[in-house]
Scaffold this motif. Structure first.
Motif, PDB file in Angstrom:
ATOM      1  N   TYR A  57       0.834  -1.210   0.000  1.00  0.00           N
ATOM      2  CA  TYR A  57       0.000   0.000   0.000  1.00  0.00           C
ATOM      3  C   TYR A  57       0.864   1.254   0.000  1.00  0.00           C
ATOM      4  O   TYR A  57       0.581   2.216  -0.725  1.00  0.00           O
ATOM      5  N   CYS A  58       1.916   1.256   0.823  1.00  0.00           N
ATOM      6  CA  CYS A  58       2.802   2.426   0.889  1.00  0.00           C
ATOM      7  C   CYS A  58       3.442   2.704  -0.467  1.00  0.00           C
ATOM      8  O   CYS A  58       3.512   3.855  -0.911  1.00  0.00           O
ATOM      9  N   GLU A  61       0.861   4.187  -2.806  1.00  0.00           N
ATOM     10  CA  GLU A  61       0.555   5.582  -2.494  1.00  0.00           C
ATOM     11  C   GLU A  61       1.657   6.518  -2.995  1.00  0.00           C
ATOM     12  O   GLU A  61       1.377   7.600  -3.523  1.00  0.00           O
ATOM     13  N   ARG A  64       1.294   6.724  -6.660  1.00  0.00           N
ATOM     14  CA  ARG A  64       0.061   7.459  -6.993  1.00  0.00           C
ATOM     15  C   ARG A  64       0.299   8.955  -6.910  1.00  0.00           C
ATOM     16  O   ARG A  64      -0.165   9.724  -7.759  1.00  0.00           O
ATOM     17  N   SER A  74      -5.313   2.146  -6.112  1.00  0.00           N
ATOM     18  CA  SER A  74      -5.478   3.599  -6.264  1.00  0.00           C
ATOM     19  C   SER A  74      -6.952   3.977  -6.347  1.00  0.00           C
ATOM     20  O   SER A  74      -7.368   5.012  -5.826  1.00  0.00           O
ATOM     21  N   THR A  77      -8.411   3.740  -2.833  1.00  0.00           N
ATOM     22  CA  THR A  77      -7.908   4.858  -2.046  1.00  0.00           C
ATOM     23  C   THR A  77      -8.637   6.143  -2.410  1.00  0.00           C
ATOM     24  O   THR A  77      -9.032   6.920  -1.529  1.00  0.00           O
ATOM     25  N   PHE A  89      -0.696  11.727   0.917  1.00  0.00           N
ATOM     26  CA  PHE A  89      -0.579  10.310   1.258  1.00  0.00           C
ATOM     27  C   PHE A  89      -1.709   9.966   2.217  1.00  0.00           C
ATOM     28  O   PHE A  89      -1.824  10.558   3.296  1.00  0.00           O
TER      29      PHE A  89
END
Length: 205
Positions: A57-58, A61, A64, A74, A77, A89
């Motif tokens: 996930y990090c 992000e 993204r 994405s 999120t 973030f």
């Protein structure tokens, strides 16, 4: 169409958008309640998957924010992000997973389960009920409501009692969780709630 009617229509659409985002976000919160059951049988595989999910996930992000869309992640999120998270973030999923991992590492299974349930049900219900039904706001809490706090209290009490079968302990945990949840900590209550409630539960169990 009159200007006043147009404004009302826009306000209704904005309200529905906020509610949809909150329901979507907290559905992820509520799904974390399944994790203790998996931890009971597959502790290290589940912990490894949580760590990998956090790392993935990090990375998604960061890319993204560089303008590269990661399929599915994405999109999720973007749908779940609050207005304050736009072009930033989105930290919520990170603190959610970190809170679960720390609680599972520090505390015995029963206490850890109580802590994670407090996060899943207490924090989740507080936000949903507060957004949907909250009318009376608590001063100096950045929008927290009495309805949301009551929802947190009852959700933690019921979930803690279901695990411990100890009404006095469940009452203590519900009070502590409600006091913590009402403090405006943005996304960091995702860490504080499961770790603190799990620790208090272990102390008394």
């Amino acid at each position: 169409m009159k200007t006043s009617e147009l404004k009302v229509g826009i306000a209704i659409k904005q309200y529905r958008s906020v509610i949809f985002k909150e329901v979507f976000r907290k559905s992820i919160h509520l799904c974390s309640a399944f994790i203790p059951a998996f931890l009971a049988y597959y502790y290290w595989p589940v912990m490894t998957l949580l760590a990998l999910a956090l790392l993935g996930y990090c990375v998604s992000e960061f890319v993204r924010l560089k303008g590269v869309e990661v399929p599915l992640i994405s999109t999720i999120t973007a749908v779940a992000a609050r207005k304050r998270d736009e072009n930033k973030f989105v930290l919520g999923p990170v603190t959610l997973v970190i809170g679960i991992i720390i609680s599972a590492l520090l505390w015995e299974p029963q206490a850890s389960r109580i802590g994670i349930y407090a996060l899943a049900f207490g924090d989740g219900c507080a936000s949903l009920v507060g957004k949907l039904f909250g009318r009376v706001h608590i001063p100096y809490t950045k929008g927290k409501t009495v309805a949301g706090s009551l929802a947190c209290f009852f959700a933690v009490f019921v979930s803690s009692y279901a695990v411990s079968r100890n009404a006095a302990l469940a009452l203590i945990l519900a009070v502590v969780a409600t006091l913590v949840e009402v403090i405006p900590m943005t996304d960091f209550d995702n860490i504080i709630i499961p770790v603190l409630i799990g620790g208090v539960a272990q102390y008394f169990l």
